[in-house]
Scaffold this motif. Structure first.
Motif, PDB file in Angstrom:
ATOM      1  N   LEU A  64     -73.993 -21.873 -17.985  1.00 14.61           N
ATOM      2  CA  LEU A  64     -73.447 -23.224 -17.934  1.00 14.61           C
ATOM      3  C   LEU A  64     -73.324 -23.682 -16.482  1.00 14.61           C
ATOM      4  O   LEU A  64     -73.523 -22.901 -15.554  1.00 14.61           O
ATOM      5  CB  LEU A  64     -72.074 -23.269 -18.615  1.00 14.61           C
ATOM      6  N   ARG A  65     -72.995 -24.942 -16.303  1.00 12.35           N
ATOM      7  CA  ARG A  65     -72.894 -25.510 -14.962  1.00 12.35           C
ATOM      8  C   ARG A  65     -71.854 -24.785 -14.107  1.00 12.35           C
ATOM      9  O   ARG A  65     -70.731 -24.553 -14.538  1.00 12.35           O
ATOM     10  CB  ARG A  65     -72.529 -26.996 -15.034  1.00 12.35           C
ATOM     11  N   GLY A  66     -72.276 -24.467 -12.873  1.00 13.78           N
ATOM     12  CA  GLY A  66     -71.373 -23.805 -11.945  1.00 13.78           C
ATOM     13  C   GLY A  66     -70.530 -24.794 -11.173  1.00 13.78           C
ATOM     14  O   GLY A  66     -70.638 -26.018 -11.348  1.00 13.78           O
ATOM     15  N   GLU A 147     -57.121 -23.782 -15.718  1.00 10.46           N
ATOM     16  CA  GLU A 147     -56.556 -25.128 -15.594  1.00 10.46           C
ATOM     17  C   GLU A 147     -57.634 -26.205 -15.608  1.00 10.46           C
ATOM     18  O   GLU A 147     -57.392 -27.316 -16.082  1.00 10.46           O
ATOM     19  CB  GLU A 147     -55.718 -25.228 -14.318  1.00 10.46           C
ATOM     20  N   ILE A 148     -58.812 -25.895 -15.095  1.00 11.35           N
ATOM     21  CA  ILE A 148     -59.907 -26.870 -15.092  1.00 11.35           C
ATOM     22  C   ILE A 148     -60.332 -27.178 -16.529  1.00 11.35           C
ATOM     23  O   ILE A 148     -60.501 -28.342 -16.908  1.00 11.35           O
ATOM     24  CB  ILE A 148     -61.106 -26.350 -14.268  1.00 11.35           C
ATOM     25  N   PHE A 149     -60.462 -26.149 -17.336  1.00 15.09           N
ATOM     26  CA  PHE A 149     -60.812 -26.363 -18.746  1.00 15.09           C
ATOM     27  C   PHE A 149     -59.705 -27.130 -19.455  1.00 15.09           C
ATOM     28  O   PHE A 149     -59.976 -28.059 -20.228  1.00 15.09           O
ATOM     29  CB  PHE A 149     -61.047 -25.024 -19.448  1.00 15.09           C
ATOM     30  N   ASP A 150     -58.456 -26.748 -19.222  1.00 18.86           N
ATOM     31  CA  ASP A 150     -57.330 -27.416 -19.885  1.00 18.86           C
ATOM     32  C   ASP A 150     -57.306 -28.910 -19.580  1.00 18.86           C
ATOM     33  O   ASP A 150     -57.112 -29.750 -20.468  1.00 18.86           O
ATOM     34  CB  ASP A 150     -55.999 -26.788 -19.445  1.00 18.86           C
ATOM     35  N   ALA A 151     -57.524 -29.258 -18.303  1.00 16.57           N
ATOM     36  CA  ALA A 151     -57.486 -30.664 -17.900  1.00 16.57           C
ATOM     37  C   ALA A 151     -58.633 -31.447 -18.522  1.00 16.57           C
ATOM     38  O   ALA A 151     -58.465 -32.594 -18.965  1.00 16.57           O
ATOM     39  CB  ALA A 151     -57.540 -30.772 -16.380  1.00 16.57           C
ATOM     40  N   LEU A 152     -59.820 -30.830 -18.582  1.00 13.24           N
ATOM     41  CA  LEU A 152     -60.978 -31.505 -19.173  1.00 13.24           C
ATOM     42  C   LEU A 152     -60.791 -31.677 -20.684  1.00 13.24           C
ATOM     43  O   LEU A 152     -61.181 -32.695 -21.257  1.00 13.24           O
ATOM     44  CB  LEU A 152     -62.254 -30.711 -18.886  1.00 13.24           C
ATOM     45  N   GLU A 166     -70.220 -39.127 -24.650  1.00 11.29           N
ATOM     46  CA  GLU A 166     -70.913 -38.861 -23.387  1.00 11.29           C
ATOM     47  C   GLU A 166     -70.672 -37.443 -22.881  1.00 11.29           C
ATOM     48  O   GLU A 166     -71.372 -36.986 -21.981  1.00 11.29           O
ATOM     49  CB  GLU A 166     -70.445 -39.854 -22.317  1.00 11.29           C
ATOM     50  N   ARG A 167     -69.703 -36.745 -23.465  1.00 10.07           N
ATOM     51  CA  ARG A 167     -69.336 -35.432 -22.928  1.00 10.07           C
ATOM     52  C   ARG A 167     -69.546 -34.256 -23.881  1.00 10.07           C
ATOM     53  O   ARG A 167     -69.574 -33.105 -23.446  1.00 10.07           O
ATOM     54  CB  ARG A 167     -67.874 -35.453 -22.480  1.00 10.07           C
ATOM     55  N   VAL A 245     -69.865 -27.405 -25.748  1.00  9.46           N
ATOM     56  CA  VAL A 245     -69.294 -27.497 -24.413  1.00  9.46           C
ATOM     57  C   VAL A 245     -68.856 -28.935 -24.147  1.00  9.46           C
ATOM     58  O   VAL A 245     -69.507 -29.875 -24.600  1.00  9.46           O
ATOM     59  CB  VAL A 245     -70.340 -27.094 -23.337  1.00  9.46           C
ATOM     60  N   ILE A 246     -67.761 -29.101 -23.420  1.00  6.53           N
ATOM     61  CA  ILE A 246     -67.400 -30.415 -22.896  1.00  6.53           C
ATOM     62  C   ILE A 246     -68.016 -30.489 -21.501  1.00  6.53           C
ATOM     63  O   ILE A 246     -67.685 -29.677 -20.630  1.00  6.53           O
ATOM     64  CB  ILE A 246     -65.878 -30.607 -22.819  1.00  6.53           C
ATOM     65  N   GLU A 247     -68.913 -31.420 -21.303  1.00 13.93           N
ATOM     66  CA  GLU A 247     -69.675 -31.459 -20.067  1.00 13.93           C
ATOM     67  C   GLU A 247     -68.811 -31.833 -18.857  1.00 13.93           C
ATOM     68  O   GLU A 247     -68.077 -32.823 -18.876  1.00 13.93           O
ATOM     69  CB  GLU A 247     -70.827 -32.459 -20.193  1.00 13.93           C
ATOM     70  N   GLY A 248     -68.939 -31.028 -17.790  1.00 14.24           N
ATOM     71  CA  GLY A 248     -68.260 -31.326 -16.541  1.00 14.24           C
ATOM     72  C   GLY A 248     -69.189 -32.082 -15.610  1.00 14.24           C
ATOM     73  O   GLY A 248     -70.369 -31.757 -15.503  1.00 14.24           O
ATOM     74  N   ARG A 249     -68.664 -33.103 -14.908  1.00 11.78           N
ATOM     75  CA  ARG A 249     -69.526 -33.951 -14.097  1.00 11.78           C
ATOM     76  C   ARG A 249     -69.102 -34.068 -12.639  1.00 11.78           C
ATOM     77  O   ARG A 249     -69.731 -34.798 -11.870  1.00 11.78           O
ATOM     78  CB  ARG A 249     -69.622 -35.344 -14.729  1.00 11.78           C
ATOM     79  N   ASP A 250     -68.063 -33.390 -12.252  1.00 10.35           N
ATOM     80  CA  ASP A 250     -67.713 -33.342 -10.832  1.00 10.35           C
ATOM     81  C   ASP A 250     -67.020 -32.018 -10.571  1.00 10.35           C
ATOM     82  O   ASP A 250     -66.703 -31.261 -11.487  1.00 10.35           O
ATOM     83  CB  ASP A 250     -66.839 -34.534 -10.422  1.00 10.35           C
TER      84      ASP A 250
END
Length: 338
Positions: A64-66, A147-152, A166-167, A245-250
């Motif tokens: 997945l995206r790093g 925490e990054i996953f929780d916030a997303l 979109e995500r 997956v919920i896509e991360g964009r930043d």
């Protein structure tokens, strides 16, 4: 802590208050049983030839995206999925069924009995027989560990349908499949790359006190519908890993983490499907409306009947009284005879 969502900024501390899982949770701790001796079952031992089974697959084999993906486009193995598979079930109904957490009584009861846990539900609505394939997962990732996953996840849960579409990313890896299905996946569906499925198909989103549900309508695209029908016919020859997956964009949303993943193994949909008596809410409302209309009509008919009966009874009574009285003509004739 504040996070930005499609509907504005919200406090993650407040929005995560629905999360009730404390400590370690295992998918073996919960069981959703719809009926005895269900054909579709958990392959606990990872047997290679176990038809009509599903398997708890590891997410670490999927890249997945790093953290720096937006700059270097590099992907890395995911950490273990946040949610683990509880079970899969397939229902066949006379109508398209949405919101299984409310529509399927056994699932509704299960969720109420497990209010201290969090669940993710992904449903595939399959045309050609009104099949609903339900995949149920329970959160096993402790809150605060990522925490990054929780916030997303908060952004996704609180976002509108446009944001979610979109995500929400679907990842499919066909391990075994007929050549025709592999060709179809490459030519018609653009290969097996991760796909933002909400942009290709209609997805319905539902949230409850302890669950998030997404219903994907495979009949909402003619191309995908055709492919799905073909896949269903050959499902008993397919082994596939399915991930979400919920896509991360930043950088603040990266690295990505697998939301949920599992494996299907040689499924015969005719054998696993369970008939379920489901009536859509709009059909229930229409039936209630008709029933109320008939009741009113019946009431008016009874009123009319009794109204006419009273008038007829009065008229009959008057005639009876009249028949007992002698008219002037009759009395005159009688006096002449005398």
């Amino acid at each position: 802590m504040e996070v930005s969502t499609a509907t504005g900024s919200v406090s993650s501390d407040v929005q995560l208050s629905y999360s009730r899982s404390e400590g370690d949770v295992s998918p073996d701790d919960v069981e959703w049983k719809h009926k005895e001796n269900e054909v579709w079952h958990l392959n606990k031992d990872g047997k290679e030839n176990d038809p009509n089974s599903y398997y708890r697959y590891t997410a670490t084999s999927t890249n997945l995206r790093g953290k720096k993906y937006m700059e270097d486009k590099k992907k890395y193995p995911s950490k273990e999925a946040a949610y683990s598979l509880v079970c899969c079930k397939c229902f066949q109904t006379d109508h398209k069924m949405l919101h299984s957490a409310e529509s399927i009584k056994s699932l509704q009861s299960f969720l109420k009995e497990n209010q201290d846990k969090e669940f993710f539900i992904i449903n595939w609505l399959v045309p050609g027989g009104h099949y609903t394939v339900v995949n149920l997962y329970v959160r096993t990732l402790p809150h605060g560990e990522d925490e990054i996953f929780d916030a997303l996840l908060v952004k996704y849960r609180m976002g509108d349908d446009t944001f979610r579409s979109e995500r929400f990313k679907f990842i499919c890896d066909l391990l075994e499949a007929p050549a025709a299905i592999l060709t179809m996946a490459n030519t018609m569906l653009g290969g097996l790359r991760p796909a933002l499925i909400g942009q290709k198909l209609t997805a319905h989103h539902f949230t409850g006190d302890n669950y998030l549900e997404i219903d994907v309508d495979t009949g909402s695209s003619s191309i995908v519908s055709f492919a799905t029908r073909s896949i269903v016919r050959t499902f008993s020859s397919i082994v596939a890993n399915i991930g979400f997956v919920i896509e991360g964009r930043d950088e603040g949303e990266l690295p990505e983490r697998m939301l949920a993943i599992h494996q299907y193994g040689r499924v015969d949909i005719d054998k696993i499907a369970m008939k379920y008596d489901y009536v859509p809410p709009e059909a229930k409302a229409e039936a209630k409306k008709k029933s109320e209309g008939k009741s009113k009509s019946r009431g008016y008919s009874l009123m009319s009947f009794f109204g006419r009966g009273s008038q007829t009874g009065t008229e009959s009574s008057s005639k009876s009284k009249g028949s007992g009285c002698e008219s002037d003509v009759e009395r005159g004739q009688r006096e002449k005879l005398l």
